[in-house]
Design an enzyme around this catalytic site. Sequence first.
Site, PDB file in Angstrom:
ATOM      1  N   TYR A 159      -5.480  -1.653 -11.797  1.00 22.80           N
ATOM      2  CA  TYR A 159      -6.527  -1.723 -12.815  1.00 22.80           C
ATOM      3  C   TYR A 159      -5.975  -2.297 -14.118  1.00 22.80           C
ATOM      4  O   TYR A 159      -6.632  -3.083 -14.804  1.00 22.80           O
ATOM      5  CB  TYR A 159      -7.107  -0.331 -13.097  1.00 22.80           C
ATOM      6  CG  TYR A 159      -7.732   0.389 -11.942  1.00 22.80           C
ATOM      7  CD1 TYR A 159      -8.063  -0.273 -10.761  1.00 22.80           C
ATOM      8  CD2 TYR A 159      -8.003   1.744 -12.020  1.00 22.80           C
ATOM      9  CE1 TYR A 159      -8.630   0.414  -9.700  1.00 22.80           C
ATOM     10  CE2 TYR A 159      -8.575   2.433 -10.972  1.00 22.80           C
ATOM     11  CZ  TYR A 159      -8.879   1.765  -9.808  1.00 22.80           C
ATOM     12  OH  TYR A 159      -9.452   2.442  -8.761  1.00 22.80           O
ATOM     13  N   GLU A 209       5.931  -0.844  -5.656  1.00 22.79           N
ATOM     14  CA  GLU A 209       6.583   0.301  -6.288  1.00 22.79           C
ATOM     15  C   GLU A 209       7.803   0.677  -5.461  1.00 22.79           C
ATOM     16  O   GLU A 209       8.008   0.148  -4.364  1.00 22.79           O
ATOM     17  CB  GLU A 209       5.623   1.486  -6.402  1.00 22.79           C
ATOM     18  CG  GLU A 209       5.087   1.982  -5.073  1.00 22.79           C
ATOM     19  CD  GLU A 209       4.000   3.043  -5.247  1.00 22.79           C
ATOM     20  OE1 GLU A 209       3.554   3.271  -6.372  1.00 22.79           O
ATOM     21  OE2 GLU A 209       3.601   3.631  -4.226  1.00 22.79           O
ATOM     22  N   HIS A 247       2.928   8.682  -5.819  1.00 26.75           N
ATOM     23  CA  HIS A 247       2.520   8.563  -4.427  1.00 26.75           C
ATOM     24  C   HIS A 247       3.547   9.182  -3.482  1.00 26.75           C
ATOM     25  O   HIS A 247       4.752   9.175  -3.755  1.00 26.75           O
ATOM     26  CB  HIS A 247       2.357   7.078  -4.063  1.00 26.75           C
ATOM     27  CG  HIS A 247       1.209   6.446  -4.772  1.00 26.75           C
ATOM     28  ND1 HIS A 247       1.198   5.122  -5.138  1.00 26.75           N
ATOM     29  CD2 HIS A 247       0.023   6.954  -5.188  1.00 26.75           C
ATOM     30  CE1 HIS A 247       0.058   4.834  -5.741  1.00 26.75           C
ATOM     31  NE2 HIS A 247      -0.673   5.931  -5.775  1.00 26.75           N
TER      32      HIS A 247
END
Length: 288
Positions: A159, A209, A247
């Site tokens: 985003y 990531e 995550h």
Amino acid sequence: MSIYIDQSTRVIVQGITGKQGSFHTGQMLAYGTNIVGGISPGKGGQSVEGIPVYDTVFAAVEEQKPDASILFIPAPFVRDAAYEALEAGLKILVLIPEHIPLHDAMDIMAYAKQKEAVIVGPNTFGLVSSGKSKIGIMPNRYFIPGPVGIVSRSGTLCYEIVGQLTEHNIGTTSVVGLGGDRIVGMHFIDVLEQFEADQETKAIILVGEIGGSAEEEAAAYISSSMKKPVIAYLAGKSAPPGKRMGHAGAIIERGRGTFESKVKALSAAGVRVAELPTEVPGLLKNIL
């Protein structure tokens, strides 16, 4: 041309009568998504945002002929809901929940492969073909049409980068969220192949990531098989080894999946790696 979905894709919402399901049904309709039905056992005959609710996926398929489903289902029950959608013949499933039990996730991916279906997620923001259709929870106003394709493991960072592009009047063709759980349905290479073949996509942004080897595998594919320019941004530069960051899949173990190893692999493949999300629009303007 779009990848995976466009304005003709017929979508159902499993869990449409819940708080998240009903809210995001309204948001997807506002974006232009062709939602044709919702599923909520025991609530068939009701409607949400003017969309008819069915007790089962099979009942919705019989009347509405959907192509795709988005699941707003509690994690312990996602396996059964996904199996029902796959058995009913749907070819694209977007799994929004996180922390689906590992063996359930493995079962879903194996059954989807058997059914030749695409699984987006779990723990994903979904996917969007900008200006045409979105199946997900991303904010509508930032996803405007343009020449850039984005594939991301992170929702928030995606985003941020899409917002930076919008401020510089750069839009996107399609944006795909792979999901942040340890077992997901798609990988970078699956989406990079689609962008390479998409005539409207002129450049690609990869948002990765730490943890795992997906970025290194993507670098090898980019080096051997891609002609379109790729820019990357990677999260987790300062993460300590052994500590999970956000995550479930973002963890460095036994020296694998480090920030440094991913930057090295991508740079060797000719990918420009941005230090900050704010650098991405400038790098794009140099190549578009």
